[in-house]
Design an enzyme around this catalytic site. Sequence first.
Site, PDB file in Angstrom:
ATOM      1  CD  GLU A  87      -2.819  -0.737   2.396  1.00  0.00           C
ATOM      2  OE1 GLU A  87      -2.408   0.024   3.052  1.00  0.00           O
ATOM      3  OE2 GLU A  87      -3.767  -1.724   2.628  1.00  0.00           O
ATOM      4  CG  ASP A  89      -3.806   8.792   7.285  1.00  0.00           C
ATOM      5  OD1 ASP A  89      -3.995   9.186   6.380  1.00  0.00           O
ATOM      6  OD2 ASP A  89      -3.556   7.689   7.785  1.00  0.00           O
TER       7      ASP A  89
HETATM    8  O1  LIG Z   1      -1.656   2.577  10.452  1.00  0.00           O
HETATM    9  P1  LIG Z   1      -2.384   1.565  10.915  1.00  0.00           P
HETATM   10  O2  LIG Z   1      -3.169   1.676  12.394  1.00  0.00           O
HETATM   11  O3  LIG Z   1      -1.455   0.213  10.794  1.00  0.00           O
HETATM   12  O4  LIG Z   1      -3.630   1.207   9.911  1.00  0.00           O
HETATM   13  C1  LIG Z   1      -3.064   0.909   8.434  1.00  0.00           C
HETATM   14  C2  LIG Z   1      -3.380   2.338   7.827  1.00  0.00           C
HETATM   15  O5  LIG Z   1      -2.274   3.020   7.884  1.00  0.00           O
HETATM   16  C3  LIG Z   1      -3.289   2.295   6.112  1.00  0.00           C
HETATM   17  O6  LIG Z   1      -4.134   0.946   5.613  1.00  0.00           O
HETATM   18  C4  LIG Z   1      -4.090   3.552   5.977  1.00  0.00           C
HETATM   19  C5  LIG Z   1      -3.294   4.724   5.781  1.00  0.00           C
HETATM   20  N1  LIG Z   1      -4.177   5.831   5.784  1.00  0.00           N
HETATM   21  C6  LIG Z   1      -5.449   5.212   5.794  1.00  0.00           C
HETATM   22  C7  LIG Z   1      -6.442   5.978   5.530  1.00  0.00           C
HETATM   23  C8  LIG Z   1      -7.740   5.103   5.553  1.00  0.00           C
HETATM   24  C9  LIG Z   1      -7.647   3.676   5.818  1.00  0.00           C
HETATM   25  C10 LIG Z   1      -6.410   3.006   6.015  1.00  0.00           C
HETATM   26  C11 LIG Z   1      -5.413   3.869   5.944  1.00  0.00           C
END
Ligand SMILES: O=P(O)(O)OC[C@@H](O)[C@@H](O)c1c[nH]c2ccccc12
Length: 265
Positions: A45, A56
């Site tokens: 990703e 975020d």
């Molecule tokens: O940071 P985490 O808690 O590990 O969650 C994944 C996330 O960062 C990534 O999938 C993501 C980054 N920006 C986002 C915005 C919406 C959904 C998901 C995301």
Amino acid sequence: MNRVEAAANTNNQLFIPYIVAGDPTIEVTIDLARVLEESGAHILELGVPYSDPLADGPVIQAAANRSLQEGTSLQTVIDTVRQIRAAGIRIPIVLFCYVNPILKYGLHDAVKAASEAGVDGWLVPDLPYEENDEMKKTCNEYGNVLISLVAPTSNERVKRIAKEAQGFLYCVSSLGVTGVREEFDHRLDTFITAASESSSVPLAVGFGVSKREHVARLHTQGYGAVVGSRIVKEIEKYETMLRDPNQRSKALLQIKTFVQSLVSS
Ligand SMILES: O=P(O)(O)OC[C@@H](O)[C@@H](O)c1c[nH]c2ccccc12
């Protein structure tokens, strides 16, 4: 078959890291893509930094700011993917981008340019499912998938989104923003069961997944694991070394060892 779909259908223990492109520099992003591929990641990703990242938490907001200070834009991220492919890095890439930069670039032009550079899919966190027809159609026109996101809200909506999901279905573990969590929403299991019963594609869970135990538990349950903030925090920790060409490979090795510890069985 699309490479995200192929990866999701051939790996029942999906590991999907998230990093912000251009954090701390575009050059390091190319090295990190290789490190993540070598660490066993199945899909990358790649986040396009945005000035108002509503979904975020502080870790990723800080990474987006570092990247924006480098002048990173959707165009430079597309160019970076082209360099990643030219470097022989084959991991399927899903561009993570808020809707504004896409509209500013031009939806059709953005998807076309990204696909030609080697992008395999998109995830637009602030594009509601009910409004994603044009994006989905354009993605599919260029052999890309549009990844759908479901949160532990009403099961009826989850089932509808799950039925039409492409590639993998991104299940958000808990309400709120991204960021490391100790525990997950108590409704997680019922929500994910509802989603998996309706989904035609494998599920991956994100938000707060930050330890080997979290990843192992999800894999045991047959779900993929998305890890963003905890890896972005590791990149932040080595920022100075990553910026220094003489110390970069040492920092990359530390990051690789850390990522491997997350997925080691
Ligand atoms: O940071 P985490 O808690 O590990 O969650 C994944 C996330 O960062 C990534 O999938 C993501 C980054 N920006 C986002 C915005 C919406 C959904 C998901 C995301």
